[in-house]
Design a protein around this motif. Sequence first.
Motif, PDB file in Angstrom:
ATOM      1  N   ASN A  36      25.076  -5.229   7.440  1.00 44.83           N
ATOM      2  CA  ASN A  36      26.179  -5.826   7.793  1.00 44.83           C
ATOM      3  C   ASN A  36      25.941  -6.626   9.251  1.00 44.83           C
ATOM      4  O   ASN A  36      24.968  -5.733  10.008  1.00 44.83           O
ATOM      5  CB  ASN A  36      27.424  -5.081   8.035  1.00 44.83           C
ATOM      6  N   GLN A  85      33.758 -15.687   0.897  1.00 44.18           N
ATOM      7  CA  GLN A  85      33.879 -14.297   0.995  1.00 44.18           C
ATOM      8  C   GLN A  85      35.387 -14.054   0.963  1.00 44.18           C
ATOM      9  O   GLN A  85      35.957 -13.329   0.603  1.00 44.18           O
ATOM     10  CB  GLN A  85      33.285 -13.488   2.059  1.00 44.18           C
ATOM     11  N   GLU A 165      28.265 -12.348  -1.292  1.00 46.46           N
ATOM     12  CA  GLU A 165      28.823 -10.913  -1.647  1.00 46.46           C
ATOM     13  C   GLU A 165      30.066 -11.105  -2.424  1.00 46.46           C
ATOM     14  O   GLU A 165      31.115 -10.533  -2.239  1.00 46.46           O
ATOM     15  CB  GLU A 165      29.470 -10.130  -0.404  1.00 46.46           C
TER      16      GLU A 165
END
Length: 246
Positions: A36, A85, A165
């Motif tokens: 992250n 995302q 992601e």
Amino acid sequence: MLKVENLHVRVMGKNILKGVSLELSEGELHVVMGPNGSGKSTLALTIAGHPRYEVVEGRILFEEEDITKMKPEERAKKGIFLSFQHPVEVEGVKVLQFLQRMLKNLRGVDEVEAYEVIFNAVRELGLDSSILSRELNVGFSGGERKKLEMLQAYLARPKLLILDEPDSGVDVDSLKVIAKVIDRLHNEGTLILLITHYGRILEYLNPKMVHVLKEGKLVASGGLELVKLIEEKGFAAVGENGETVK
Ligand code: ADP
Ligand code: MG
Ligand code: MG
């Protein structure tokens, strides 16, 4: 087809990407993994041309053309599609209408033909067609949003698909739809850049290469063995200069 050269990117006065270089050829599937905050989304958004991401050094070439300063809409027209995302909700716009408009803009498909194309795609991907009459993302569950994103990507038939992601926080059902879209587009020759935090989705796919991004730098590139290593030992197992800790 896509060449990222020594890319340095600043966001809100902070240097995030610190010299990223990547070269991807037509039809390949590449994976970018990283902890992250390492700059994965920054890389995706910069390639797509988000105005907040300032390129301070380096350049991005797409089909041998320098697109570093090109507007996001122009990049989309050239066949670059980014799956976000966090998709936005739009009240008053029906999903079907939205997809018809997208097909018109990107592929010049007229409304009537678009209707067919959309329903066929929904069937092919095994989605529930009731999604088409709902308002865009309004009240959608995480899985429904993701499925719609994937339907959009599938319909857009991009030359380059960037997925940020897509597998975060989705159930196995959605994961399979995501993998199906990636697989089909990949087989049709779409270049895919898949950003992921976890290795799970890779059980369904066979990437050409895996790249590891840490603190704004690509520290390693290799095969699926990198994913295995990261799953077992965490991102700390890949060092500053690509050396791995066994
Ligand atoms: P990742 O996707 O790998 O988690 P990001 O690219 O989202 O990483 O973020 C990298 C760094 O840049 C983080 O420290 C984040 O706080 C910062 N950052 C990213 N986007 C913004 C933004 N729009 N405004 C301020 N800081 C940002
Ligand atoms: Mg993140
Ligand atoms: Mg991110």
